[in-house]
Design a protein around this motif. Sequence first.
Motif, PDB file in Angstrom:
ATOM      1  N   GLN A  69     -17.798  41.323  15.492  1.00 26.30           N
ATOM      2  CA  GLN A  69     -16.737  41.200  16.492  1.00 26.30           C
ATOM      3  C   GLN A  69     -15.716  42.312  16.311  1.00 26.30           C
ATOM      4  OE1 GLN A  69     -14.793  37.414  16.411  1.00 26.30           O
ATOM      5  NE2 GLN A  69     -13.968  37.653  18.454  1.00 26.30           N
ATOM      6  N   ILE A  70     -15.089  42.707  17.409  1.00 27.61           N
ATOM      7  CA  ILE A  70     -14.046  43.726  17.387  1.00 27.61           C
ATOM      8  C   ILE A  70     -12.699  43.027  17.452  1.00 27.61           C
ATOM      9  CG2 ILE A  70     -13.053  45.683  18.632  1.00 27.61           C
ATOM     10  CD1 ILE A  70     -15.913  46.163  19.746  1.00 27.61           C
ATOM     11  N   ASP A  80      -9.338  39.459  20.144  1.00 27.61           N
ATOM     12  CA  ASP A  80     -10.718  39.462  19.667  1.00 27.61           C
ATOM     13  C   ASP A  80     -11.598  39.844  20.845  1.00 27.61           C
ATOM     14  OD1 ASP A  80     -10.023  36.481  17.810  1.00 27.61           O
ATOM     15  OD2 ASP A  80     -10.123  38.528  17.061  1.00 27.61           O
ATOM     16  N   LEU A  99     -18.672  42.587  20.944  1.00 28.58           N
ATOM     17  CA  LEU A  99     -19.298  43.899  20.807  1.00 28.58           C
ATOM     18  C   LEU A  99     -20.058  44.153  22.104  1.00 28.58           C
ATOM     19  CD1 LEU A  99     -19.513  46.041  18.565  1.00 28.58           C
ATOM     20  CD2 LEU A  99     -21.687  45.024  17.929  1.00 28.58           C
ATOM     21  N   GLY A 140     -15.652  44.917   6.468  1.00 35.59           N
ATOM     22  CA  GLY A 140     -15.840  46.028   7.389  1.00 35.59           C
ATOM     23  C   GLY A 140     -14.702  47.013   7.229  1.00 35.59           C
ATOM     24  N   SER A 159     -18.496  46.957  10.339  1.00 30.84           N
ATOM     25  CA  SER A 159     -19.167  48.032   9.599  1.00 30.84           C
ATOM     26  C   SER A 159     -18.208  48.660   8.599  1.00 30.84           C
ATOM     27  CB  SER A 159     -19.657  49.118  10.567  1.00 30.84           C
ATOM     28  OG  SER A 159     -20.123  50.243   9.849  1.00 30.84           O
ATOM     29  N   GLY A 197     -19.969  50.337  15.090  1.00 23.87           N
ATOM     30  CA  GLY A 197     -19.545  49.211  14.258  1.00 23.87           C
ATOM     31  C   GLY A 197     -20.536  48.066  14.324  1.00 23.87           C
ATOM     32  N   ALA A 209     -16.055  51.532  17.825  1.00 25.75           N
ATOM     33  CA  ALA A 209     -16.454  50.265  17.213  1.00 25.75           C
ATOM     34  C   ALA A 209     -17.693  49.695  17.913  1.00 25.75           C
ATOM     35  CB  ALA A 209     -15.303  49.263  17.261  1.00 25.75           C
ATOM     36  N   VAL A 210     -17.751  49.839  19.224  1.00 24.81           N
ATOM     37  CA  VAL A 210     -18.924  49.356  19.969  1.00 24.81           C
ATOM     38  C   VAL A 210     -20.158  50.164  19.582  1.00 24.81           C
ATOM     39  CG1 VAL A 210     -19.960  49.194  22.279  1.00 24.81           C
ATOM     40  CG2 VAL A 210     -17.607  48.416  21.910  1.00 24.81           C
ATOM     41  N   ASP A 220     -13.830  46.299  12.850  1.00 18.79           N
ATOM     42  CA  ASP A 220     -15.192  45.862  13.150  1.00 18.79           C
ATOM     43  C   ASP A 220     -15.898  45.537  11.844  1.00 18.79           C
ATOM     44  OD1 ASP A 220     -16.659  48.211  12.089  1.00 18.79           O
ATOM     45  OD2 ASP A 220     -15.863  49.284  13.820  1.00 18.79           O
ATOM     46  N   ARG A 229     -10.954  48.751   9.260  1.00 18.99           N
ATOM     47  CA  ARG A 229      -9.946  48.744  10.318  1.00 18.99           C
ATOM     48  C   ARG A 229      -9.444  50.179  10.446  1.00 18.99           C
ATOM     49  NH1 ARG A 229      -5.707  44.401  10.520  1.00 18.99           N
ATOM     50  NH2 ARG A 229      -5.962  44.466   8.286  1.00 18.99           N
ATOM     51  N   VAL A 284     -11.971  51.553  20.236  1.00 21.99           N
ATOM     52  CA  VAL A 284     -12.860  50.431  20.568  1.00 21.99           C
ATOM     53  C   VAL A 284     -14.251  50.960  20.932  1.00 21.99           C
ATOM     54  CG1 VAL A 284     -13.277  48.532  22.194  1.00 21.99           C
ATOM     55  CG2 VAL A 284     -11.004  48.859  21.187  1.00 21.99           C
TER      56      VAL A 284
END
Length: 141
Positions: A60-61, A9, A12, A115, A80, A57, A53-54, A78, A117, A50
């Motif tokens: 949390q990632i 985990d 963000l 969200g 989104s 998204g 995603a940052v 994430d 994956r 990642v």
Amino acid sequence: MSSVTAHFDLPLDAAAPGWARTAVTAVLGGWGLRDRAWLDDAAVVVSELVGNAVRHGGGQIVVDVEAYGRQVIVSVADGSSVVPRPRDPDGTGGLGLRIVESLTVRWYVESHQGGKRVRAELLSSPGDGVTEAGTSRTEPS
């Protein structure tokens, strides 16, 4: 076929791609997958996913790594539900998913807890893969 999994985990945060690269390559190396060029490619894939995603998204990632013999799948979830799509590069980006495409067998998107994956199947790792104990098999000499 033997399999092993790992789960991370991450917040963000702009540092998340670096944390993911370090964690994933350490885990893969611990499982006996130690080919440097292959690990570098795996690190690039997870870093791109990642990073997306940052940037795009929310929440949390979650990074998961699964190894089945010589086959490795990395996934990044994430909050989104917006599905990533490759786009033409411009001054703000656009190369990430093209890079992922070039370093994987395939990548795809699944719904995940409200969200998404993004899963990427890496090219087969060199060597014999992982065993149930999480180390690579070696052939007797």
